[in-house]
Scaffold this motif. Structure first.
Motif, PDB file in Angstrom:
ATOM      1  N   GLU A  19      17.713  67.071 -19.806  1.00 30.41           N
ATOM      2  CA  GLU A  19      18.032  66.887 -21.215  1.00 30.41           C
ATOM      3  C   GLU A  19      18.745  65.492 -21.353  1.00 30.41           C
ATOM      4  O   GLU A  19      18.745  64.736 -22.185  1.00 30.41           O
ATOM      5  CB  GLU A  19      18.998  68.160 -21.603  1.00 30.41           C
ATOM      6  N   ARG A  46      16.256  62.880 -21.440  1.00 30.02           N
ATOM      7  CA  ARG A  46      15.639  62.852 -22.957  1.00 30.02           C
ATOM      8  C   ARG A  46      16.434  62.160 -23.824  1.00 30.02           C
ATOM      9  O   ARG A  46      15.992  61.597 -24.535  1.00 30.02           O
ATOM     10  CB  ARG A  46      15.355  64.318 -23.225  1.00 30.02           C
ATOM     11  N   GLN A  47      17.596  62.223 -23.833  1.00 29.90           N
ATOM     12  CA  GLN A  47      18.548  61.936 -24.858  1.00 29.90           C
ATOM     13  C   GLN A  47      18.743  60.204 -24.433  1.00 29.90           C
ATOM     14  O   GLN A  47      18.906  59.419 -25.569  1.00 29.90           O
ATOM     15  CB  GLN A  47      19.895  62.282 -24.735  1.00 29.90           C
TER      16      GLN A  47
END
Length: 738
Positions: free
Chosen positions: A76, A79-80
């Motif tokens: 995550e 991804r950010q």
């Protein structure tokens, strides 16, 4: 106007060529990447090679995530970072990355967009900083130390340590075990291990058959098993471990500050392997935190034992007995049951102490307590009051049944006992009060049982008596005593005696303790243990304490004028004194009147004062501390002393209760408790004063373990002021000037 030209020596903007810039970037401790809008590396400095092991040729043309991501990198977060990159926005994050050789490290990524001439984002400068050590300390140490300060339970603290270890090092599983009283390992925390495996490993012995952790604790050194499937040490447990997915383990003993093994910290791996270098740094920090938590728990347990249980017999003390008795009475009230309260006092116990010595007397008390415990059974509440007095509460017991219990107790006590060099047939007197007829609360019941016990003693002992109303004449006698005490305050019957307090290292006088004495013209010498509680009950304590303070100041003022070398005087104040809003003003006035300073007086308080929730008491303590008075906690260890209170309140001195000092020569438990209290004083930067020092052996033990001040009959009894002056003159060569 005249035009002004710049001075020829004005500073000019320095220029940096490409070679200098490249050298500066390559010498940076950080890894620096220049990436295009598609996050493809266009440039990497030498710092990137040093940090991750990839050359410039290997890095260029590839995306950072294809080089640095690994099994436990947070998807995550990546991804950010990618989303911010595509949007052309600056971004930063902490990421668990991997070097070329597969070893993990934590990096701080700071990505800054570089605009093109038309204002659009052309590329990004990415600066990567190795924060592995900082991340470990930030995430692990700060959180655990905060939990310790907040006095979070041991299980929660250890679970926090394990979870935070696994968060910064997700390629391992952590567990913490503690060695119990039976020398078995008890798992305190293993949040990521299967419950079935924890149940299987719990209770393993410390030794060769105790698995990896048991052997590490037994050997008192780290133990690495790189492959559980093939290591013979794991033969007995390999099936359970392998079926739970574990392939390797690294167990480390958790040691106390004195080197004692308290438990183990284990890192478990899902693949056969050796610990990574990073894990070695992580375990060193974690072991320190685990040791802090376990030592805190051991100290808490020792203080709890000290506070609530009698050191000699192991029975609940008066405080613990009273707390449990209130619960028992409440339960019996709901069930409509009678309760028998017994107050048991041994007869002529003082003679045994005098003739055979205190150690023989203590042995008698232990044996008698054990015999009585065998009679009363598990449903009764049994405790030690003080000295040779015991308390017993028996629920659901009629008067007839109580009489039978008394007979059995007297018979058990009377059986022959070897005491010192002789065999004795001890006896006791028992007083009985029945709930609810003789009282509906524990204090009333015990007071009435106490009166009945003294009636049994007056009638020759070795028997029991039930409380009756005629025994209330004792209360009438207290009224007479109260009137006599009021007269003593107005007359000339009260005096102060002073007992010296000496430095354990130099034997020099540190101060004296003021002790109140009452000589009645008809009753003779009245014990403070008799009239001080009465003064508290009848509201005379403030007046009595003010008399003591004034007399102490008067004596010290005269000594100062005449050059008598008394450094300071300790004065006992009661809980009601500290609850008096005028106390700081009274003391300030006395100091001015007698030309003394606040440092000339030590104000002693009981633990009930320290634990008081009254705001006025706390304000008074802060005000007295601000004035410069030294505050001393008297009889430390006989009540419940919370370490958080000791840390928060302005207490400068702890007075070790004489009951522990008396047990030094024959009780390992007492010695351990004393050392624990001395370490508490040392760690909290507080002086410790030992009362009741009577033998050279006691003095040597206390001095050797760092007790600051000593007082007791070994040096001097409490003396009237003139006799103290003579004592000082006799010992002048060993004492400092005033």
């Amino acid at each position: 106007m005249r035009e002004v030209t710049p001075a020829s020596n004005a500073p000019s903007t320095p220029t940096v060529d490409a070679r200098q810039l490249a050298l500066a970037l390559d010498h940076s401790a950080n890894a620096i990447l220049l990436c295009d809008r598609n996050a493809v590396i266009q440039y990497s400095n030498d710092g990137f090679f040093r940090m991750f092991g990839y050359t410039r040729e290997e890095a260029c043309g590839r995306q950072p995530q294809h080089l640095l991501l690994g099994t436990h990198t947070d998807a995550e977060t990546i991804r950010q970072l990618g989303a911010h990159h595509l949007a052309g926005k600056p971004h930063r994050a902490d990421v668990l990355g991997y070097r070329r050789d597969g070893s993990p490290l934590w990096v701080s990524v700071v990505a800054t967009p570089v605009p093109a001439a038309d204002g659009t984002v052309d590329c990004f400068i990415n600066v990567l900083t190795d924060i592995t050590a900082a991340k470990t300390h930030e995430v692990l140490q700060n959180k655990v130390l905060d939990a310790l300060v907040r006095e979070v339970s041991l299980a929660e603290t250890m679970s926090l340590i394990c979870r935070e270890i696994e968060r910064v090092a997700p390629d391992l599983r952590a567990s913490v075990s503690q060695i119990d009283a039976n020398h078995m390992l008890r798992i305190i925390a293993a949040p990521s291990l299967p419950t079935a495996l924890v149940d299987y490993l719990n209770g393993q012995p410390v030794g060769v058959g105790g698995g990896i952790c048991g052997v590490a604790a037994w050997r008192n050194r780290p133990l690495i098993v790189a492959d559980i499937a093939t290591d013979p040490l794991c033969a007995a447990h390999a099936g359970e471990l392998l079926s739970s997915g574990l392939r390797a383990c690294w167990a480390n003993p958790i040691r106390s500050s004195s080197g004692q093994v308290l438990g183990t910290l284990a890192f478990h791996y899902l693949e056969a392997r050796e610990p990574a270098p990073w894990h070695r740094a992580l375990v060193e920090l974690s072991l320190h935190l685990c040791a802090l938590a376990l030592e805190r728990e051991h100290t808490r347990a020792r203080v709890h034992q000290l506070a609530f249980y009698d050191a000699l017999t192991g029975l609940p003390n008066r405080m613990m007995f009273t707390a449990r008795a209130e619960q028992l009475l409440a339960s019996c009230e709901q069930n409509g049951q009678q309760v028998a309260a017994l107050f048991i006092g041994l007869d002529r116990f003082k003679r045994i102490n005098e003739s055979q010595g205190h150690s023989a007397g203590d042995g008698l008390l232990r044996d008698v307590a054990q015999r009585m415990a065998g009679v009363v059974g598990t449903s009764a509440l049994f405790g030690r009051q003080v000295g040779d007095e015991f308390l017993l509460l028996v629920p659901g017991c009629s008067a007839v049944q109580t009489a039978a219990i008394c007979e059995r107790l007297l018979g058990a006590i009377a059986a022959p006992l070897n005491v010192g060099q002789i065999t004795v047939n001890a006896s006791a007197s028992i007083g009985v009060a029945m709930y609810p007829v003789d009282g509906r609360d524990i204090d009333t019941l015990l007071r009435h049982a106490d009166l009945a016990m003294y009636r049994a003693k007056d009638e020759g002992g070795s028997g029991f008596r039930f409380f009756s109303l005629d025994m209330n004449r004792v209360a009438q006698e207290r009224v007479v005593m109260e009137a006599a005490l009021r007269e003593a305050l107005r007359g000339d019957q009260l005096t102060l005696h002073y007992q010296p307090q000496l430095c354990s290292r130099t034997q020099q006088l540190s101060g004296v303790e003021a002790l109140l004495r009452w000589e009645h013209p008809h009753m003779g010498s009245v014990s403070p243990a008799r009239f001080i509680p009465m003064a508290e009950e009848c509201g005379l304590m403030d007046e009595l304490s003010l008399w003591v303070l004034r007399q102490a100041c008067d004596d010290l003022g005269h000594w100062r004028q005449r050059g008598v070398p008394v450094p300071r005087i300790s004065v006992n104040l009661s809980a009601s004194n500290f609850d008096n809003a005028t106390l700081p003003d009274q003391l300030r006035g006395l100091l001015q009147e007698y030309h003394l300073g606040a440092g000339d007086l030590v104000l002693e308080m009981t633990e009930s004062v320290m634990l008081s929730a009254h705001a006025r008491v706390l304000r008074n303590l802060d005000a007295l501390h601000a004035l410069g008075f030294c505050l001393s906690l008297d009889d430390f260890g006989t009540g419940y002393s919370s370490l958080s209170h000791l840390h928060r309140l302005p207490i400068s001195e702890l007075k070790l209760d004489r009951s522990f000092v008396q047990d030094i020569e024959h009780s390992e438990t007492a010695r351990s408790l004393i050392v624990s209290i001395l370490r508490i004083g040392e760690n909290l930067n507080k002086l410790v004063v030992a009362e009741g020092v009577e033998t050279e052996c006691q003095r040597q033990f206390l001095a050797a373990h760092g007790c600051d001040l000593l007082q007791g009959f070994l040096f001097s009894p409490a003396l009237p002021a003139p006799a103290l002056e003579s004592w000082l003159e006799h010992h002048r060569g060993a004492l400092p000037a005033a």
